[in-house]
Design an enzyme around this catalytic site. Structure first.
Site, PDB file in Angstrom:
ATOM      1  N   THR B  14       0.818  -1.215   0.000  1.00  0.00           N
ATOM      2  CA  THR B  14       0.000   0.000   0.000  1.00  0.00           C
ATOM      3  C   THR B  14       0.849   1.262   0.000  1.00  0.00           C
ATOM      4  OG1 THR B  14      -1.499  -1.262   1.380  1.00  0.00           O
ATOM      5  CG2 THR B  14      -1.916   1.080   1.190  1.00  0.00           C
ATOM      6  N   VAL B  15       1.828   1.299   0.887  1.00  0.00           N
ATOM      7  CA  VAL B  15       2.595   2.537   1.046  1.00  0.00           C
ATOM      8  C   VAL B  15       3.508   2.775  -0.157  1.00  0.00           C
ATOM      9  CG1 VAL B  15       4.158   3.815   2.548  1.00  0.00           C
ATOM     10  CG2 VAL B  15       2.499   2.239   3.548  1.00  0.00           C
ATOM     11  N   ARG B  46       8.254  -8.747  -3.975  1.00  0.00           N
ATOM     12  CA  ARG B  46       8.382 -10.197  -4.095  1.00  0.00           C
ATOM     13  C   ARG B  46       7.807 -10.705  -5.410  1.00  0.00           C
ATOM     14  NH1 ARG B  46       6.763 -12.491   1.745  1.00  0.00           N
ATOM     15  NH2 ARG B  46       5.427 -10.685   1.540  1.00  0.00           N
ATOM     16  N   GLU B 131       9.987   9.164   9.587  1.00  0.00           N
ATOM     17  CA  GLU B 131       8.738   9.825   9.994  1.00  0.00           C
ATOM     18  C   GLU B 131       7.534   8.899   9.868  1.00  0.00           C
ATOM     19  OE1 GLU B 131       6.898  11.947  11.864  1.00  0.00           O
ATOM     20  OE2 GLU B 131       8.164  13.566  11.085  1.00  0.00           O
ATOM     21  N   VAL B 134       6.222   6.328  12.718  1.00  0.00           N
ATOM     22  CA  VAL B 134       5.543   6.745  13.953  1.00  0.00           C
ATOM     23  C   VAL B 134       4.311   7.574  13.631  1.00  0.00           C
ATOM     24  CG1 VAL B 134       5.806   7.905  16.176  1.00  0.00           C
ATOM     25  CG2 VAL B 134       7.788   6.821  15.111  1.00  0.00           C
ATOM     26  N   ILE B 138       1.197  11.950  10.640  1.00  0.00           N
ATOM     27  CA  ILE B 138       1.480  13.078  11.548  1.00  0.00           C
ATOM     28  C   ILE B 138       2.982  13.357  11.553  1.00  0.00           C
ATOM     29  CG2 ILE B 138       1.292  13.938  13.895  1.00  0.00           C
ATOM     30  CD1 ILE B 138      -0.894  11.859  14.408  1.00  0.00           C
ATOM     31  N   GLY B 189     -10.134  -6.396   8.173  1.00  0.00           N
ATOM     32  CA  GLY B 189      -8.737  -6.349   7.751  1.00  0.00           C
ATOM     33  C   GLY B 189      -7.918  -5.323   8.505  1.00  0.00           C
ATOM     34  N   LYS B 207       6.758   2.285  18.350  1.00  0.00           N
ATOM     35  CA  LYS B 207       6.698   3.714  18.029  1.00  0.00           C
ATOM     36  C   LYS B 207       7.101   4.558  19.232  1.00  0.00           C
ATOM     37  CE  LYS B 207       2.963   2.637  14.804  1.00  0.00           C
ATOM     38  NZ  LYS B 207       1.490   2.544  14.660  1.00  0.00           N
ATOM     39  N   GLY B 304      -2.571   3.899   6.515  1.00  0.00           N
ATOM     40  CA  GLY B 304      -3.229   4.051   5.224  1.00  0.00           C
ATOM     41  C   GLY B 304      -2.276   4.566   4.162  1.00  0.00           C
TER      42      GLY B 304
END
Lengths: 430, 430
Positions: B14-15, B46, B131, B134, B138, B189, B207, B304
């Site tokens: 996702t990221v 992968r 960044e 954590v 934010i 999920g 974190k 997210g």
């Protein structure tokens, strides 16, 4: 250890003294964090003899702040004088002319001359930083221009005048009228010498103009901020708003609409359950909405010695570490001169007025809204003892232009006993 | 325009996809802000054949993520693989060995190997930024290590696991038991493959250990975080807490006490009216308390695609702009190995237990507290249908060691029908 970063501090009011205390108290910590010592070479203020509760004996004194800039033992000028013209502007201009980096807490100076000063500083390869100018101790300029640099910013909002938020929340909690709380705040020394700067929204408007420049990559344009103060907010407004699930805040909003840049600093209704609605007292809050990050909320003290000195020192440490960044996040010569939107995005409005207590009066008022294409969500007429009836209307989404037309039409009906008050209901996710 | 900053992206979940979308969508904006183009040279994951909904045709492919580091056309490796060992660690090690800057979102890797990796990166003059590791979107690491660099940080707090906060607020709003909401979250999920990472507080503990290192200038020490999950929080606890003006949160707290570093990630009672108490759903919140700035609160999405990619990109833009900063704000060789406090600062506690419904039972429980030197602020025994009586006790300030002694003594009385639950009441200004 590398060469120290040597400061010249212009202005020894609360914030200047706070910065000096921080350097004296945390010298070793600051050196470790910054990678080099941070020292003070010289200071300047109007009155040399005043006892400020801090030892200045180790620093050279300059009667004229602008002379700090010419000193060989000063690398960075910290401008804490304040004011749009005069000594503050001269000092910053002199610093840039002499090749010194600048840190300032001066929102008014930058709101008016920020584009010019940024252009000059960047042309000289210098830093000009202003974290302390916006929302005191909250590192919001940094969050916006650095942490959120990957985002297209969609809206910036902020409660950025602690005095106004204090007045509004005190009216609510103590049930006191505006005039009484204003007098209290004045007695407590919370108000600027010219209180219009606070309650008229000017101070907060300066801050909004700076944030908007950094958020949207536009030239600072304080004149484009539509200002409306809190003078006309009554306890009844606060109570009515709370009944409907809203709090009233002096809220700054900046967004790019299809019709240009919309910037307003005005009393707005925000959801009571939102972070903005929950903000009490003199605390500040800034909200950024970005296309990737969603909503980021930052909250903290907006004024005072410690918080403001904290923001100044954050900028100083950045410069000591070698951070070089355009003043508003993008190079000044690439900042756009954005068209001003004639009107903001449509939104619901809260309207309050007194009408004459005679048959058909309310119908006439409602008709004015209908003729302007504005539909009514809720309307209430309250109990009253005299011949005027207080009326409260919440509209569905309406343009401000249409609303102003409706209000003008209402005035012509002859049934209004007072000029209507109209506050925007800002739509914010909780 | 200067040379582009060329990325190698390791991990296309996702990221990773979010970062690629951001580069593709906002290339021009990013170049203006960073002062140079940000481009992607190569990617790795992968499975090469998986459709990720994003065009990868312009980028070279590496089957082995660590090979990204060896490429001449990569300046910066973005590690988004995850995990403490294996490919993630190898990739970061390889990047540093090959003289590439690193940006990672990997809290587990840094919580365990952070000190080692920071030492290596700094020795090589490289940036290693985290960044996104954590509190998602934010910009809290930046706020702490840069914006608040002038402060001695006194306490760091955070609600940093969105899944846990979702579960706790959903239990409260829907009146559903933990097990039901846990199952819901699983179906949606929201939970990690090993849910203990979430509900056991491990993820949030990672974190907290990172923030504490940056806040106090100490070596990352995840093992020093006392972890307690949310599994034992019941609806009754949430209801009782609300009756007394508190919300229950999985709260991370790190502070330096006279006896050393105290780090806990545990269910705590916080004032309902405080920003932490008002935090609903999956949103994250981080609170910093500094000696100058006072309390700074940061709130936003903790996970997210968009929020995490936003944090990753903030780090990338910093590096593109030339920002060089020690990984944890002070050089790794100056980070202290802080003593672990055996016990945290004293605080009030919330205790809940079931006792056998027989004469003198409550007195025995109260006596155990008294003998441990703990005084009782409030005590309630609730209605009950069976032979066990639910009892609720709020203590005055007590040390955890004394409290644990009292709980052990209670067990020996023979009147307990269940093991007592003890949650700290964290004292926080509103």
């Amino acid at each position: 250890m590398t060469q120290p970063l040597r400061l010249g501090i212009a202005g020894l009011g609360t914030v200047g003294v706070g910065v000096i205390r921080m350097v004296q108290r945390h010298g070793e910590m600051l050196a470790t964090r910054a990678g080099r010592p941070i020292s003070i070479s010289a200071v300047s203020a109007r009155n040399r003899d005043k006892d400020r509760g801090v030892d200045l004996s180790g620093y050279a004194w300059e009667d004229n702040a602008a002379d700090l800039a010419a000193r060989d033992d000063v690398d960075l000028v910290v401008e804490l004088i304040g004011g749009i013209e005069g000594s503050a502007r001269e000092t910053v201009e002199a610093a840039i002319a002499h090749g010194k980096d600048v840190v300032t807490a001066n929102k008014a100076l930058l709101a008016i001359h920020g584009h010019d000063l940024a252009t000059k500083a960047e042309a000289a390869g210098l830093a000009l930083r202003f974290e302390a100018a916006v929302a005191g101790g909250i590192p919001c300029v940094k969050a916006l221009t650095e942490g959120l640099a990957g985002n297209k910013i969609e809206r910036v909002m902020g409660v950025m005048n602690g005095t106004c938020n204090y007045i509004l929340t005190r009216m609510e909690s103590a049930g006191l009228p505006y005039e009484t709380v204003f007098a209290e705040a004045n007695d407590l020394g919370y108000l600027e010498a010219d209180p219009t700067l606070d309650v008229g929204g000017i101070d907060a408007g300066h801050k909004l103009a700076l944030l908007a420049a950094a958020a949207f990559g536009i030239r600072v344009d304080f004149d484009a901020v539509r200002l409306e103060g809190i003078e006309r907010v009554t306890i009844d407004d606060i109570t009515h708003a709370a009944d409907m699930g809203f709090a009233i805040k002096l809220l700054g909003v900046a967004q790019l609409t299809g019709r240009g840049l919309d910037m307003r600093m005005s009393p707005c209704l925000v959801p009571l359950a939102s972070p903005l609605g929950q903000l009490h007292g003199a605390t500040n809050m800034v909200v950024f909405e970005g296309d990737a990050v969603g909503q980021i909320v930052l909250r903290g003290a907006g004024a005072g010695e410690g918080p403001t000195a904290s923001a100044v020192m954050g900028d100083i440490v950045d410069i000591a570490r070698g951070l070089r960044l355009p003043v508003f996040g993008v190079p000044a010569d690439q900042l756009r001169a954005e068209t001003r939107a004639n009107t903001g995005a449509p939104s619901p409005y809260y309207l309050r007025m007194d009408i004459l207590d005679k048959p058909g009066a309310l119908a006439k008022i409602a008709a004015c809204l209908g003729e302007a294409g504005i539909s009514i969500d809720r309307m209430r007429q309250y109990d009253h003892a005299d011949t005027n009836a207080p009326v409260l209307i919440v509209t569905h989404k309406a343009g401000r232009t249409e609303l102003d037309a409706a209000i003008e039409a209402m005035a012509r009906t002859g049934v209004l006993a007072s000029e209507p008050v109209a506050f925007r209901i800002e739509q914010i996710g909780e």
